[in-house]
Design an enzyme around this catalytic site. Structure first.
Site, mmCIF file in Angstrom:
data_model
loop_
_atom_site.group_PDB
_atom_site.id
_atom_site.type_symbol
_atom_site.label_atom_id
_atom_site.label_comp_id
_atom_site.label_asym_id
_atom_site.label_seq_id
_atom_site.Cartn_x
_atom_site.Cartn_y
_atom_site.Cartn_z
ATOM 1 C CG ASP A 130 54.377 40.283 34.198
ATOM 2 O OD1 ASP A 130 54.850 39.004 34.654
ATOM 3 O OD2 ASP A 130 52.843 40.367 33.970
ATOM 4 C CG ASP A 283 43.264 49.640 40.862
ATOM 5 O OD1 ASP A 283 42.242 49.744 39.889
ATOM 6 O OD2 ASP A 283 43.904 50.615 40.949
#
Length: 526
Positions: A130, A283
């Site tokens: 990214d 996560d």
């Protein structure tokens, strides 16, 4: 009774210091003392909650060590490896490496992952870049091409936007057509360097037990000796892995995915609803949802993946904000969902809400800051409030020792670690409040800066005359303000007190000043 608001009492001195003294005396008895007594009660309750949680986890670890039976030791890893080698039925594994402008470390993870000893035709390396720097994107792509020429199946993926940040990149990566044949996905952040046998030491667990959705490995810190701040971070994280993660795994209750150095069963991710970017702890979010769908996790502490700790105070502050704000925000968003979930036992749901979220992610931060940095110093200058030594000294000392035993080589740094953690509790408390209230910085995502070999190169090079340390960027007003408050309380106790709290208060004030003026961690010239 004299009207203190509308009538000016006789004999009030005109100078400002006397006016402040009078104002303090006028609110001391009716306001300050009752509020402080209430704060002591609340903080005492939180201290006991944290103490019970720490002792319970210590008891589990003691039993595990005495019996020599960790969760993963019930599996015969060598037998599972031999079974896999005989069958030759190697599952297809996707390995994702999300990164964002990681110019100092991108080669480390790509090189380590491409060197994994797994059949070359049975794993795909997916580099999710990214990066916004076009030059860096080109360098990362060139690194991928280098490994492609060596026969490794590497896919370079670059998005035109950063929607969802890391969660968005991982989600879009799983949607690629070439991923359809993959059964498992391993995830490594850009500074993580798995050993060549990583997949051999994790995948067999997932093959042996179809109920397992996640195998989490431990982190090994390559730069823990870089500075004092990294040594102290190591102490905190060693406790997290050797106690919190091990207890969650051994008791079949719950432990969170650490976002990297783990292997997921892709079906578990799909059952949980995939990656979501509603918080900064995607996560943990995924792990909670997968657990509520009945998937089990195992923590394999013997498998350690090398990585780097943030060595600048600025980077560490941003990391801790994300790690403290995100869980609090997730706690708020998922409490009702956890309570109403009927797929998992009630005891597991209670453990998830009370122990994992409330005590470890909220109470632990709040009691550290409010009690040890605000309430105890205040009790010094308001001696009418009774502060029991069992609560103020013995319980914190026990909690500290239980935290520190996980890193025996750093026991001599125990006092420094206490002072450091108390200062950081200021930011963790603020972040947790932001997460609960969903304030303006709740979704702030700043990639933790890792220096890799950059500092070695800078140290070997002759410093440029243009390099300057920007003093103003290293000053942190909040730490300095709290430091001044604690110094004032320490001075008062030294002159008028009798409990000798001034020793602790002076040390803690010094820690706040040290970090407030940016004299901690690696200092990188601009």
């Amino acid at each position: 009774m004299r009207n203190l608001i509308f009538e000016e009492p006789e004999g009030i001195p005109g100078n400002s210091s006397s006016s402040l003294r009078y104002a303090w005396q006028s609110i001391r008895a009716p306001v300050i003392i009752p509020l402080l007594k209430l704060a002591v009660i609340v903080c005492s309750v939180m201290s006991i909650m944290l103490f019970v949680e720490r002792v319970a986890m210590a008891a589990v670890i003691l039993i595990v060590k005495v019996l020599r039976k960790k969760r993963y030791t019930k599996y015969n890893l060598e037998a599972m490896k031999q079974k896999l080698e005989r069958s030759k039925k190697y599952p297809m594994v996707l390995i994702q490496i999300p990164m964002y402008n990681e110019k100092e470390v991108y080669k480390l993870s790509i090189g380590a992952v491409c060197g994994l000893s797994w059949p070359a035709d049975r794993f795909i390396v997916q580099v999710l870049d990214d990066s916004t720097n076009p030059v860096l994107r080109e360098l990362v792509e060139m690194e991928c091409q280098k490994w492609i020429q060596k026969g490794v199946n590497v896919k370079y993926e670059n998005r035109r936007n950063r929607n969802g940040y890391k969660a968005g990149a991982l989600k879009e990566g799983l949607e690629k057509q070439y991923v359809e044949d993959c059964e498992f996905v391993a995830i490594f952040d850009a500074d993580f360097q798995p050993d060549a046998d990583f997949l051999w030491n994790t995948i067999p667990y997932l093959l042996e037990n179809p109920k397992l959705g996640l195998v989490q490995a431990r982190w090994k810190f390559v730069n823990s000796e870089e500075c004092m701040m990294t040594r102290l971070q190591e102490m905190s994280l060693d406790y997290h892995f050797s106690v919190e993660q091990e207890v969650g795994s051994s008791t079949y209750s719950f432990f969170g995915f650490n976002g990297t150095a783990g292997v997921w069963r892709i079906q578990a991710i799909k059952d949980a609803g995939g990656w979501k970017d509603r918080t900064t702890v995607e996560d943990m979010d995924l792990a909670v949802r997968a657990s509520l769908h009945g998937w089990e996790f195992v923590f394999v502490g013997d498998v350690k993946v090398k990585n780097e700790l943030p060595s600048t105070f600025k980077a560490y502050r941003f990391q801790q904000h994300r790690w403290s704000c995100g869980p609090a925000n997730l706690f708020k968003k998922m409490t009702k969902e956890i309570i109403c979930c009927k797929r998992v036992p009630l005891l597991k749901r209670l453990h998830l809400i009370y122990a994992f979220f409330f005590v470890r992610k909220i109470v632990a931060h709040w009691v550290t800051f409010f009690f040890y940095c605000i309430v105890i110093p205040a009790c010094v200058i308001v001696p009418e409030v009774n502060l029991k030594k069992q609560i103020a000294i013995y319980i914190p000392a026990t909690i500290t020792i239980l935290n520190a035993v996980s890193t025996p080589r750093s026991m001599h740094l125990l006092v420094l670690w206490i002072l450091f953690e108390n200062v950081m509790s200021l930011h963790r408390t603020k972040a947790a409040i932001i997460g609960l209230l969903e304030a303006n910085r709740v979704n702030e995502w700043v990639v933790t800066e890792k220096l890799g070999n950059a500092m070695k190169q800078r140290n070997n090079a002759r410093p440029s005359r243009a390099s300057r340390f920007r003093i103003i960027e290293r000053i942190h007003p909040l730490e300095i303000i709290v430091g001044m408050y604690m110094l004032h309380c320490a001075t008062y106790d030294l002159l008028f007190g009798h409990d000798h709290f001034f020793v602790y208060l002076l040390l803690q004030a010094g820690a706040f000043f040290t970090m407030g003026f940016g004299l901690v961690g690696t200092i990188v010239p601009t």
